[in-house]
Design a protein around this motif. Structure first.
Motif, PDB file in Angstrom:
ATOM      1  N   ASP A 158     -30.894  37.279 -28.202  1.00 41.51           N
ATOM      2  CA  ASP A 158     -31.032  35.964 -28.830  1.00 41.51           C
ATOM      3  C   ASP A 158     -30.740  36.001 -30.330  1.00 41.51           C
ATOM      4  O   ASP A 158     -30.622  34.947 -30.957  1.00 41.51           O
ATOM      5  CB  ASP A 158     -32.445  35.407 -28.608  1.00 41.51           C
ATOM      6  N   PHE A 159     -30.618  37.196 -30.903  1.00 42.67           N
ATOM      7  CA  PHE A 159     -30.404  37.291 -32.346  1.00 42.67           C
ATOM      8  C   PHE A 159     -29.140  36.576 -32.823  1.00 42.67           C
ATOM      9  O   PHE A 159     -29.191  35.886 -33.849  1.00 42.67           O
ATOM     10  CB  PHE A 159     -30.412  38.752 -32.824  1.00 42.67           C
ATOM     11  N   PRO A 160     -27.996  36.672 -32.153  1.00 45.39           N
ATOM     12  CA  PRO A 160     -26.813  35.961 -32.657  1.00 45.39           C
ATOM     13  C   PRO A 160     -27.022  34.447 -32.780  1.00 45.39           C
ATOM     14  O   PRO A 160     -26.561  33.829 -33.744  1.00 45.39           O
ATOM     15  CB  PRO A 160     -25.722  36.293 -31.634  1.00 45.39           C
ATOM     16  N   ARG A 161     -27.731  33.841 -31.830  1.00 42.18           N
ATOM     17  CA  ARG A 161     -28.008  32.397 -31.905  1.00 42.18           C
ATOM     18  C   ARG A 161     -28.936  32.107 -33.082  1.00 42.18           C
ATOM     19  O   ARG A 161     -28.728  31.168 -33.848  1.00 42.18           O
ATOM     20  CB  ARG A 161     -28.606  31.903 -30.594  1.00 42.18           C
ATOM     21  N   TYR A 162     -29.975  32.926 -33.213  1.00 46.70           N
ATOM     22  CA  TYR A 162     -30.896  32.780 -34.336  1.00 46.70           C
ATOM     23  C   TYR A 162     -30.144  32.919 -35.662  1.00 46.70           C
ATOM     24  O   TYR A 162     -30.349  32.148 -36.596  1.00 46.70           O
ATOM     25  CB  TYR A 162     -32.000  33.841 -34.238  1.00 46.70           C
ATOM     26  N   ASN A 163     -29.280  33.906 -35.742  1.00 49.04           N
ATOM     27  CA  ASN A 163     -28.547  34.171 -36.976  1.00 49.04           C
ATOM     28  C   ASN A 163     -27.657  32.986 -37.352  1.00 49.04           C
ATOM     29  O   ASN A 163     -27.530  32.657 -38.532  1.00 49.04           O
ATOM     30  CB  ASN A 163     -27.721  35.452 -36.830  1.00 49.04           C
ATOM     31  N   GLN A 164     -27.054  32.315 -36.367  1.00 47.72           N
ATOM     32  CA  GLN A 164     -26.267  31.112 -36.631  1.00 47.72           C
ATOM     33  C   GLN A 164     -27.137  30.044 -37.293  1.00 47.72           C
ATOM     34  O   GLN A 164     -26.717  29.395 -38.242  1.00 47.72           O
ATOM     35  CB  GLN A 164     -25.717  30.539 -35.327  1.00 47.72           C
ATOM     36  N   VAL A 165     -28.338  29.855 -36.766  1.00 48.51           N
ATOM     37  CA  VAL A 165     -29.249  28.842 -37.306  1.00 48.51           C
ATOM     38  C   VAL A 165     -29.747  29.272 -38.678  1.00 48.51           C
ATOM     39  O   VAL A 165     -29.823  28.466 -39.609  1.00 48.51           O
ATOM     40  CB  VAL A 165     -30.423  28.581 -36.334  1.00 48.51           C
ATOM     41  N   ARG A 166     -30.073  30.547 -38.843  1.00 45.90           N
ATOM     42  CA  ARG A 166     -30.585  31.042 -40.129  1.00 45.90           C
ATOM     43  C   ARG A 166     -29.581  30.786 -41.251  1.00 45.90           C
ATOM     44  O   ARG A 166     -29.965  30.467 -42.377  1.00 45.90           O
ATOM     45  CB  ARG A 166     -30.934  32.525 -40.032  1.00 45.90           C
ATOM     46  N   LYS A 167     -28.280  30.895 -40.948  1.00 46.32           N
ATOM     47  CA  LYS A 167     -27.250  30.643 -41.960  1.00 46.32           C
ATOM     48  C   LYS A 167     -27.311  29.212 -42.487  1.00 46.32           C
ATOM     49  O   LYS A 167     -26.927  28.951 -43.616  1.00 46.32           O
ATOM     50  CB  LYS A 167     -25.863  30.929 -41.388  1.00 46.32           C
ATOM     51  N   VAL A 183     -24.104  25.415 -20.615  1.00 48.58           N
ATOM     52  CA  VAL A 183     -24.198  26.172 -21.867  1.00 48.58           C
ATOM     53  C   VAL A 183     -25.524  25.874 -22.555  1.00 48.58           C
ATOM     54  O   VAL A 183     -26.239  26.784 -22.982  1.00 48.58           O
ATOM     55  CB  VAL A 183     -23.012  25.836 -22.803  1.00 48.58           C
ATOM     56  N   ASP A 184     -25.863  24.599 -22.678  1.00 54.84           N
ATOM     57  CA  ASP A 184     -27.060  24.199 -23.424  1.00 54.84           C
ATOM     58  C   ASP A 184     -28.348  24.678 -22.771  1.00 54.84           C
ATOM     59  O   ASP A 184     -29.327  24.964 -23.467  1.00 54.84           O
ATOM     60  CB  ASP A 184     -27.085  22.685 -23.620  1.00 54.84           C
ATOM     61  N   LEU A 185     -28.381  24.771 -21.455  1.00 56.91           N
ATOM     62  CA  LEU A 185     -29.587  25.275 -20.791  1.00 56.91           C
ATOM     63  C   LEU A 185     -29.796  26.761 -21.068  1.00 56.91           C
ATOM     64  O   LEU A 185     -30.928  27.234 -21.147  1.00 56.91           O
ATOM     65  CB  LEU A 185     -29.527  25.019 -19.288  1.00 56.91           C
ATOM     66  N   ILE A 186     -28.710  27.497 -21.237  1.00 54.97           N
ATOM     67  CA  ILE A 186     -28.815  28.932 -21.519  1.00 54.97           C
ATOM     68  C   ILE A 186     -29.076  29.179 -23.002  1.00 54.97           C
ATOM     69  O   ILE A 186     -29.968  29.931 -23.368  1.00 54.97           O
ATOM     70  CB  ILE A 186     -27.535  29.667 -21.057  1.00 54.97           C
ATOM     71  N   ASP A 187     -28.294  28.542 -23.880  1.00 55.68           N
ATOM     72  CA  ASP A 187     -28.405  28.782 -25.323  1.00 55.68           C
ATOM     73  C   ASP A 187     -29.472  27.930 -26.000  1.00 55.68           C
ATOM     74  O   ASP A 187     -29.978  28.307 -27.051  1.00 55.68           O
ATOM     75  CB  ASP A 187     -27.060  28.489 -26.002  1.00 55.68           C
ATOM     76  N   GLY A 188     -29.803  26.795 -25.406  1.00 60.33           N
ATOM     77  CA  GLY A 188     -30.716  25.842 -26.031  1.00 60.33           C
ATOM     78  C   GLY A 188     -32.058  26.396 -26.456  1.00 60.33           C
ATOM     79  O   GLY A 188     -32.506  26.148 -27.580  1.00 60.33           O
ATOM     80  N   PRO A 189     -32.757  27.155 -25.599  1.00 58.05           N
ATOM     81  CA  PRO A 189     -34.069  27.655 -26.018  1.00 58.05           C
ATOM     82  C   PRO A 189     -34.016  28.508 -27.293  1.00 58.05           C
ATOM     83  O   PRO A 189     -34.824  28.313 -28.198  1.00 58.05           O
ATOM     84  CB  PRO A 189     -34.542  28.466 -24.808  1.00 58.05           C
ATOM     85  N   ALA A 190     -33.056  29.413 -27.392  1.00 58.93           N
ATOM     86  CA  ALA A 190     -32.971  30.273 -28.588  1.00 58.93           C
ATOM     87  C   ALA A 190     -32.575  29.467 -29.820  1.00 58.93           C
ATOM     88  O   ALA A 190     -33.145  29.657 -30.901  1.00 58.93           O
ATOM     89  CB  ALA A 190     -31.996  31.422 -28.356  1.00 58.93           C
ATOM     90  N   PHE A 191     -31.597  28.564 -29.677  1.00 57.60           N
ATOM     91  CA  PHE A 191     -31.210  27.723 -30.807  1.00 57.60           C
ATOM     92  C   PHE A 191     -32.377  26.852 -31.264  1.00 57.60           C
ATOM     93  O   PHE A 191     -32.686  26.764 -32.451  1.00 57.60           O
ATOM     94  CB  PHE A 191     -30.022  26.827 -30.446  1.00 57.60           C
ATOM     95  N   ALA A 192     -33.023  26.172 -30.322  1.00 58.61           N
ATOM     96  CA  ALA A 192     -34.109  25.243 -30.661  1.00 58.61           C
ATOM     97  C   ALA A 192     -35.306  25.971 -31.268  1.00 58.61           C
ATOM     98  O   ALA A 192     -35.878  25.514 -32.267  1.00 58.61           O
ATOM     99  CB  ALA A 192     -34.529  24.462 -29.414  1.00 58.61           C
ATOM    100  N   GLN A 193     -35.695  27.086 -30.677  1.00 56.38           N
ATOM    101  CA  GLN A 193     -36.837  27.830 -31.223  1.00 56.38           C
ATOM    102  C   GLN A 193     -36.512  28.392 -32.600  1.00 56.38           C
ATOM    103  O   GLN A 193     -37.366  28.404 -33.492  1.00 56.38           O
ATOM    104  CB  GLN A 193     -37.275  28.930 -30.258  1.00 56.38           C
ATOM    105  N   SER A 194     -35.283  28.833 -32.801  1.00 59.91           N
ATOM    106  CA  SER A 194     -34.866  29.343 -34.109  1.00 59.91           C
ATOM    107  C   SER A 194     -34.994  28.264 -35.165  1.00 59.91           C
ATOM    108  O   SER A 194     -35.555  28.481 -36.241  1.00 59.91           O
ATOM    109  CB  SER A 194     -33.419  29.850 -34.051  1.00 59.91           C
ATOM    110  N   TRP A 195     -34.446  27.085 -34.869  1.00 60.01           N
ATOM    111  CA  TRP A 195     -34.519  25.991 -35.833  1.00 60.01           C
ATOM    112  C   TRP A 195     -35.969  25.617 -36.104  1.00 60.01           C
ATOM    113  O   TRP A 195     -36.358  25.426 -37.257  1.00 60.01           O
ATOM    114  CB  TRP A 195     -33.742  24.765 -35.335  1.00 60.01           C
ATOM    115  N   TYR A 196     -36.767  25.516 -35.066  1.00 57.81           N
ATOM    116  CA  TYR A 196     -38.156  25.084 -35.227  1.00 57.81           C
ATOM    117  C   TYR A 196     -38.932  26.028 -36.150  1.00 57.81           C
ATOM    118  O   TYR A 196     -39.598  25.579 -37.080  1.00 57.81           O
ATOM    119  CB  TYR A 196     -38.848  24.988 -33.864  1.00 57.81           C
ATOM    120  N   VAL A 197     -38.841  27.334 -35.920  1.00 62.14           N
ATOM    121  CA  VAL A 197     -39.632  28.263 -36.747  1.00 62.14           C
ATOM    122  C   VAL A 197     -39.106  28.296 -38.172  1.00 62.14           C
ATOM    123  O   VAL A 197     -39.903  28.330 -39.122  1.00 62.14           O
ATOM    124  CB  VAL A 197     -39.733  29.685 -36.144  1.00 62.14           C
ATOM    125  N   LEU A 198     -37.791  28.259 -38.365  1.00 64.55           N
ATOM    126  CA  LEU A 198     -37.260  28.265 -39.730  1.00 64.55           C
ATOM    127  C   LEU A 198     -37.553  26.957 -40.456  1.00 64.55           C
ATOM    128  O   LEU A 198     -37.806  26.952 -41.663  1.00 64.55           O
ATOM    129  CB  LEU A 198     -35.761  28.570 -39.717  1.00 64.55           C
TER     130      LEU A 198
END
Length: 153
Positions: free
Chosen positions: A104-113, A60-75
């Motif tokens: 990747d938007f749903p993962r980003y949106n989770q982090v944005r919240k 799971v983390d290898l697939i979702d990790g890049p979008a979650f991590a990049q989302s957090w980093y930019v925000l």
């Protein structure tokens, strides 16, 4: 006071003030100190990873990790830039979010919240064919903040 402003990758301003508005250049998940793109949870502080979605399951983390991590980093770079200018995330009134793949938007949106638990800013979401500096970049975010200048009376 240390400078926490998102660093540009080329010759451009990280932000510009126009009266009471601060317009930030697009922020990509590139760590200038590491000299590379944020690739996953392993590139973030450990205390952040579980908060933003790390499961501990490699598949799971290898697939979702890049979008979650990049989302957090930019925000987080948006946050540190606006705080460095004396504001807070609530002062960010508009985000323009670019995605290489809108899936990747749903993962980003989770982090944005996490960064906007109450009232989110106005938002534009766009899918693009690619971003600089490399194909590893999945997300870029531009921000506009309302930070009134103090005027002498």
């Amino acid at each position: 006071m240390p400078d926490h402003t998102a660093k540009p990758l080329a010759r451009y301003a990280p932000y510009r003030r126009a009266g009471d508005l601060v317009l930030m250049s697009g922020i990509v998940p590139m760590d200038p100190e590491m000299g590379r793109v944020i690739r996953g949870f392993e590139d973030l502080p450990a205390d952040v990873c579980k908060t933003i979605g790390q499961t501990g399951e490699a598949s799971v983390d290898l697939i979702d990790g890049p979008a979650f991590a990049q989302s957090w980093y930019v925000l987080d770079k948006v946050r540190s830039t606006v705080e460095g200018l004396g504001g807070q995330m609530a002062d960010v009134i508009k985000l323009v979010q670019y995605f290489k793949d809108l899936r990747d938007f749903p993962r980003y949106n989770q982090v944005r919240k996490l960064f906007y638990p109450d009232q989110p800013p106005a938002s534009t979401v766009v899918e693009v064919s690619g971003m600089m500096p490399s194909a590893e970049v999945l997300i870029e975010v531009e921000a506009t903040a309302y930070l009134p200048q103090i005027k002498d009376v």
